[in-house]
Scaffold this active site. Sequence first.
Site, PDB file in Angstrom:
ATOM      1  N   HIS A  35       0.862  -1.195   0.000  1.00  0.00           N
ATOM      2  CA  HIS A  35       0.000   0.000   0.000  1.00  0.00           C
ATOM      3  C   HIS A  35       0.893   1.238   0.000  1.00  0.00           C
ATOM      4  CE1 HIS A  35       0.815   0.620   4.266  1.00  0.00           C
ATOM      5  NE2 HIS A  35       0.329  -0.578   4.574  1.00  0.00           N
ATOM      6  N   HIS A  38       3.979   1.589   2.354  1.00  0.00           N
ATOM      7  CA  HIS A  38       5.208   0.903   1.946  1.00  0.00           C
ATOM      8  C   HIS A  38       5.913   1.709   0.852  1.00  0.00           C
ATOM      9  CE1 HIS A  38       2.537  -2.640   3.143  1.00  0.00           C
ATOM     10  NE2 HIS A  38       3.449  -2.535   4.091  1.00  0.00           N
ATOM     11  N   CYS A 144       3.226 -11.093  19.432  1.00  0.00           N
ATOM     12  CA  CYS A 144       2.296 -10.557  18.428  1.00  0.00           C
ATOM     13  C   CYS A 144       2.789 -11.039  17.069  1.00  0.00           C
ATOM     14  CB  CYS A 144       2.247  -9.029  18.463  1.00  0.00           C
ATOM     15  SG  CYS A 144       1.362  -8.357  17.029  1.00  0.00           S
ATOM     16  N   CYS A 147       3.436  -8.170  14.492  1.00  0.00           N
ATOM     17  CA  CYS A 147       4.738  -7.499  14.625  1.00  0.00           C
ATOM     18  C   CYS A 147       5.887  -8.497  14.530  1.00  0.00           C
ATOM     19  CB  CYS A 147       4.859  -6.797  15.982  1.00  0.00           C
ATOM     20  SG  CYS A 147       3.753  -5.418  16.221  1.00  0.00           S
ATOM     21  N   CYS A 169      -2.246  -5.973  21.006  1.00  0.00           N
ATOM     22  CA  CYS A 169      -1.072  -5.216  20.562  1.00  0.00           C
ATOM     23  C   CYS A 169      -1.512  -3.805  20.184  1.00  0.00           C
ATOM     24  CB  CYS A 169      -0.457  -5.922  19.352  1.00  0.00           C
ATOM     25  SG  CYS A 169       0.664  -4.879  18.414  1.00  0.00           S
ATOM     26  N   HIS A 172      -1.374  -3.508  16.204  1.00  0.00           N
ATOM     27  CA  HIS A 172      -2.273  -4.305  15.364  1.00  0.00           C
ATOM     28  C   HIS A 172      -3.689  -4.447  15.910  1.00  0.00           C
ATOM     29  CE1 HIS A 172       1.610  -5.388  13.570  1.00  0.00           C
ATOM     30  NE2 HIS A 172       0.902  -5.500  12.477  1.00  0.00           N
ATOM     31  N   LYS A 322      -2.276   4.293  11.854  1.00  0.00           N
ATOM     32  CA  LYS A 322      -1.368   3.883  10.783  1.00  0.00           C
ATOM     33  C   LYS A 322      -2.150   3.148   9.691  1.00  0.00           C
ATOM     34  CE  LYS A 322       2.593   0.795  10.173  1.00  0.00           C
ATOM     35  NZ  LYS A 322       2.663  -0.631  10.434  1.00  0.00           N
ATOM     36  N   LYS A 325      -3.075  -2.704   5.660  1.00  0.00           N
ATOM     37  CA  LYS A 325      -3.956  -3.631   4.939  1.00  0.00           C
ATOM     38  C   LYS A 325      -4.808  -4.415   5.919  1.00  0.00           C
ATOM     39  CE  LYS A 325      -3.992  -3.511   0.506  1.00  0.00           C
ATOM     40  NZ  LYS A 325      -3.207  -4.068  -0.563  1.00  0.00           N
TER      41      LYS A 325
HETATM   42  N1  MSP Z   1       9.541  -6.964   7.441  1.00  0.00           N
HETATM   43  C1  MSP Z   1       9.630  -5.932   8.396  1.00  0.00           C
HETATM   44  C2  MSP Z   1      10.888  -5.105   8.202  1.00  0.00           C
HETATM   45  C3  MSP Z   1      12.148  -5.893   8.244  1.00  0.00           C
HETATM   46  S1  MSP Z   1      13.538  -4.893   7.908  1.00  0.00           S
HETATM   47  C4  MSP Z   1      14.826  -5.853   8.248  1.00  0.00           C
HETATM   48  C5  MSP Z   1       8.420  -5.005   8.253  1.00  0.00           C
HETATM   49  N2  MSP Z   1       7.768  -5.085   7.109  1.00  0.00           N
HETATM   50  S2  MSP Z   1       6.449  -4.268   6.748  1.00  0.00           S
HETATM   51  O1  MSP Z   1       6.095  -4.687   5.429  1.00  0.00           O
HETATM   52  O2  MSP Z   1       5.456  -4.445   7.761  1.00  0.00           O
HETATM   53  O3  MSP Z   1       6.816  -2.761   6.792  1.00  0.00           O
HETATM   54  C6  MSP Z   1       7.846  -2.270   5.965  1.00  0.00           C
HETATM   55  C7  MSP Z   1       7.962  -0.781   6.094  1.00  0.00           C
HETATM   56  O4  MSP Z   1       6.770  -0.144   5.662  1.00  0.00           O
HETATM   57  C8  MSP Z   1       8.224  -0.312   7.509  1.00  0.00           C
HETATM   58  O5  MSP Z   1       9.247   0.668   7.519  1.00  0.00           O
HETATM   59  C9  MSP Z   1       6.934   0.316   7.913  1.00  0.00           C
HETATM   60  O6  MSP Z   1       7.100   1.356   8.839  1.00  0.00           O
HETATM   61  C10 MSP Z   1       6.457   0.855   6.575  1.00  0.00           C
HETATM   62  N3  MSP Z   1       5.046   1.146   6.618  1.00  0.00           N
HETATM   63  C11 MSP Z   1       4.019   0.249   6.723  1.00  0.00           C
HETATM   64  N4  MSP Z   1       2.854   0.955   6.866  1.00  0.00           N
HETATM   65  C12 MSP Z   1       3.134   2.282   6.861  1.00  0.00           C
HETATM   66  C13 MSP Z   1       2.362   3.435   6.918  1.00  0.00           C
HETATM   67  N5  MSP Z   1       1.062   3.425   7.058  1.00  0.00           N
HETATM   68  N6  MSP Z   1       3.027   4.622   6.799  1.00  0.00           N
HETATM   69  C14 MSP Z   1       4.378   4.709   6.584  1.00  0.00           C
HETATM   70  N7  MSP Z   1       5.110   3.629   6.547  1.00  0.00           N
HETATM   71  C15 MSP Z   1       4.537   2.405   6.751  1.00  0.00           C
HETATM   72  O7  MSP Z   1       8.146  -4.248   9.162  1.00  0.00           O
END
Ligand code: MSP
Length: 539
Positions: A35, A38, A144, A147, A169, A172, A322, A325
């Site tokens: 989304h 990311h 969790c 997380c 959590c 989440h 935040k 999905k």
């Molecule tokens: N897999 C772990 C990271 C491992 S790094 C060695 C993870 N993955 S994630 O897919 O959940 O998130 C990846 C990144 O996307 C994180 O930096 C997270 O903060 C970012 N974001 C996910 N949702 C977000 C928002 N709504 N806003 C901004 N960034 C967000 O965590």
Amino acid sequence: MEFTNKPFCSNPKISRVSKSFYVTTPIFYVNDAPHIGHAYTEVASDVLARWHRARQENSFLLTGTDEHGEKVLRTALGNHTDPKSWTDKLVNESWLPLLETIDIDNQDFIRTTEPRHEVAVQKFLQKLYDTGFIYQGSFVGNYCVGCEEYKNESDLIDGTGEFAGVSVCAIHSKPVEQLNETNYFFRLSEFQQRLLDLYESNPTFVQPESARNEVVSFVRSGLSDLSISRSKERFDWGIDIPWDKDHITYVWFDALLNYITAIGYGSDEEKLASLWPADVQVVGKDILRFHAVIWPAMLMAAELEPPKQVFGHGWLLVGGEKMSKSKLTGIAPTQITDAFGADAFRYYFMKAIGFGSDGSFSWEDLSARYNSELANGFGNLASRTIAMTNRYFQGEIQGPKNYTEADLQIQNVAKLAVDGANAAIDKIAIHEAISKIWTLVDELNGYITTQEPWVLAKDEANRGRLGTVLYTASEGLRVLAVLLNPVMPKAAQKLWSALASDLGSLETQNLNDAGSWGQLKPGQMMQELEALFPRVEEQ
Ligand code: MSP
């Protein structure tokens, strides 16, 4: 246990390798499609990497996917498939295409299921086991799965709705699971003082300042050892612990290592030395502790240097929470890029939200900024300057005559914009860098309004002045093309092609020198400009 501060690289052959600028994104869980949250992390990292490339430095951007662990496994099973087929499908159909959608120029993409990663993770684990940093123990805790982390009581809140009456959590909003296991532990607790020393000796190691303060007080309050394995009796989607095949590696311990396994840890020491330590590791604030506490401790244990900086950015929020999905609030990046294009996506998120703070996305705000700042502000400035040069001088760039105060003011603002934007990037203030660039857009628009080239064009006697005004505006556009290339590569390229094809490719322009005036060559011909920001139909 004794810790020594050994130099990172004592091999003289390796230390001669010149160091590139190395920036990383977190690697993304492949339990779902991306989304815009990311995409936000990706774009910010890409802007930084491209900016350094525009300074003619070697710049390396790493991104990738985090494919092991319970969360991904459960999603695969929930979709009636096995985790490998699931992750292959999602990486190929969603995560790699995302890079195209938002124009990411990454030098590598690592998947944690690749042999190059798995083999190197095992080498790392074995090294820490052999040197006594990993031991066997047992543990009871609240886990969790969202997380992929054990939670302290202070990380839990009271559930609401279907989860009323139970602790959930805070990120989440789902209940945690109590786990009781015998597994392997990393002696994280022994690194408290060395971490505090690191934060003190490198005050910008964790940024922004609010994130730094949070990390320092967390570490000051004491660290527990970290469980880094899971029994295969529970699940087996992970990397085997090399000395005990009944256990797999905890997904975060596996995932964090991607930053060095992708660049040659355990296989290509020369490549590793040319990139590590990373210059900046961009992460969302939710995963800051993993990167600013656990990760540097892991590196210290393996006698590797910590990264130079970990930057924790804010979240894209929906209704104050935040975007995610799992809460059904995710917006697909293509929903925005299909209508507005990748450049507008990149510009909007980098400019509208202070990097490091949370921000909300709204279609109204995006649409308003697209029209006023991109189409009318920048796009119109470019199209009318080039159109007037085509109309009044058949596209030939004119030699400037005596510069007036107004012309010199543009030169000055251009130089300040380059220096100011460069300085802002060095402190990872991407929004501020774009604001500095925009001082030149605004100044040039004001200049054209006051100089009125269309009025000058009516009198043959003003031809010299008309040429100087259009030269000044065109030089300003040249500076803008170079400065905006890291942020909006497509628009910058179109502008460059129309403006300055004889100066060599845009990629070869050194951003540091962009402010030195007078680079466009009189007598050269401009080309037609492709529309930079076409009108977007209201939906
Ligand atoms: N897999 C772990 C990271 C491992 S790094 C060695 C993870 N993955 S994630 O897919 O959940 O998130 C990846 C990144 O996307 C994180 O930096 C997270 O903060 C970012 N974001 C996910 N949702 C977000 C928002 N709504 N806003 C901004 N960034 C967000 O965590």
